[in-house]
Design an enzyme around this catalytic site. Sequence first.
Site, PDB file in Angstrom:
ATOM      1  N   GLU A   1       9.150   1.500  11.570  1.00 49.48           N
ATOM      2  CA  GLU A   1      10.253   2.448  11.390  1.00 49.48           C
ATOM      3  C   GLU A   1       9.621   3.825  11.387  1.00 49.48           C
ATOM      4  OE1 GLU A   1      12.370   4.986  10.135  1.00 49.48           O
ATOM      5  OE2 GLU A   1      12.574   4.022   8.154  1.00 49.48           O
TER       6      GLU A   1
ATOM      7  N   GLU B   1       9.663  15.872  15.377  1.00 52.44           N
ATOM      8  CA  GLU B   1      10.153  15.697  14.011  1.00 52.44           C
ATOM      9  C   GLU B   1       9.424  16.688  13.105  1.00 52.44           C
ATOM     10  OE1 GLU B   1       9.073  11.917  12.160  1.00 52.44           O
ATOM     11  OE2 GLU B   1      11.142  11.698  11.509  1.00 52.44           O
TER      12      GLU B   1
ATOM     13  N   CYS C   1      13.596  10.103   7.488  1.00 50.05           N
ATOM     14  CA  CYS C   1      13.457   9.647   8.881  1.00 50.05           C
ATOM     15  C   CYS C   1      14.768   9.800   9.630  1.00 50.05           C
ATOM     16  CB  CYS C   1      12.977   8.200   8.911  1.00 50.05           C
ATOM     17  SG  CYS C   1      13.762   7.178   7.690  1.00 50.05           S
TER      18      CYS C   1
ATOM     19  N   LYS D   1       0.875  -1.175   0.000  1.00 52.57           N
ATOM     20  CA  LYS D   1       0.000   0.000   0.000  1.00 52.57           C
ATOM     21  C   LYS D   1       0.910   1.222   0.000  1.00 52.57           C
ATOM     22  CE  LYS D   1      -1.896   3.008   1.900  1.00 52.57           C
ATOM     23  NZ  LYS D   1      -1.650   4.414   1.505  1.00 52.57           N
TER      24      LYS D   1
END
Length: 482
Positions: A249, A383, A283, A174
């Site tokens: 993750e 973040e 990331c 997906k």
Amino acid sequence: METKQIFIDGKWVNSVSGETFVTVDPANGEPTAWIQRGNQEDINRAVKAARNAFEQDAWRDILPAERGRILLRMAQLIREKKDDLAKLETRDAGKPLSQSYADVEVAARYCEYYGGVADKILGETIPVRPDILDYTIREPMGVTAHIVPWNYPIQIATRSLAPALATGNTAVIKPAEDTPLTALCLAEIAQEAGVPDGVVNVVTGFGQEAGAALAKHPDIDQITFTGSVPTGIAVMKMAAENVKPITLELGGKSPNIVFADADLSEAADWVVRSIIQNGGQTCSAGSRLLVEKSVEKQFVELIVERMKRLRIGPGLEDPDLAAIVSEKQLNRIESYMQVARDENVTTVTGGYRVTGGSLSKGYFFAPTVFSNVRPDSRLAQEEVFGPVLVVIPFESVQEAVSLANHTEYGLVTAVWTTDINKAHFVASRVRSGQVFINNYGAGGGIEMPFGGYKKSGFGREKGLEALKHYTQLKNIALRIKP
Ligand code: NAD
């Protein structure tokens, strides 16, 4: 405008509902293609196809060496199509063209690396007692689910698909709604390379619909998720309902720790690269600069000098800094500028959306550095996922380690020093899945296990370590009769 279909059981089909949505070029805000809005019914069909392909043994029971050769063919096809794939990735995700080429090459390398491993998935023999021959074998999990983010679409899709295929699993992918195009190409490439029908399926759609339907499907056997912490938690809860293993993750707030004895000019090059790569939408972006107080002023000047030289423009022109992936993400980054004002930090450079000429139609953000940032502040903790660097000084090795560990993330740390003792001490004390000493990222490092401590997630992608997530271990004990 082209309409893309989804790929189920080796065939291109429309979504059951017939609904579509558009994907947009972040460089100019213009629509690129119509995409199928897959939902639960499409996911059901894809999982069924993947289940059938797994049960029919068409994939797991072919010679491991042949499975490996098919992955090597995928690598070759990815390289043959690299120009088209790279341009498509840039139009979809906004990133500089050379970054897209690098991502495409990494995708090829994943297929090559795990293709080479397909016939080397080994078990062990275990000494138990003289009349027992005890051994382990690694079997495929079955149907693997891959929920992919928008920041490195082809790279991250291949990062989990290649080891899953190498070990005999089937897959449902997906892709992110903002960047579905290259995952669809991957399906075509797998088929062309000889992957049997039903082994690789790609369903496009939104996270809450197709993504959630896949995560909670009772007939999948494993989930690989990369994305935000809240979505990761939601996906983990769905997996828990069916007791499905999952790897997460979930990003980071990774520090570059710069000591006064480092080669400051070289470190500055890397610090800048580590925060502007892919517009900071990485990331493992180096989004915190921890710098020894005695060189803070000098080092920040080196950073700003470099940032001022950066070329900003549409990804296809291969600038240093290209468009942010979507208007939503640009707005998210801009919202942190209000946070910066609320927290009274000093804006050293940047802090604004870049407009003017053709850039006004796209989603561009200036490289930004904030100093006087408190370690506990939102800017130092959250973040941002944009080209935004926060600077925090330290005065001792212990303080550097303590600041490095002072977020809820733990993905990557880089240490810059010419003192090997200091480097090793810091490497041993920081709580992060990867540590780089006098470099950042080791040039992609697909061979190196990658994953997080703390809220950066768990499980390891890349390297041989990843194979553990796509296999389960069976122990067999055979009694030897004299
Ligand atoms: P997200 O985590 O919501 O999306 C990642 C993937 O999960 C996409 O494919 C999405 O469709 C899917 N998804 C979303 N909701 C889902 C659900 N309920 N069930 C199953 N799947 C679902 O990321 P986002 O909202 O696009 O980005 C927000 C923030 O996430 C970013 O600003 C960044 O901080 C972080 N992020 C991190 C990474 C990373 O590489 N770790 C990647 C993308 C985004």
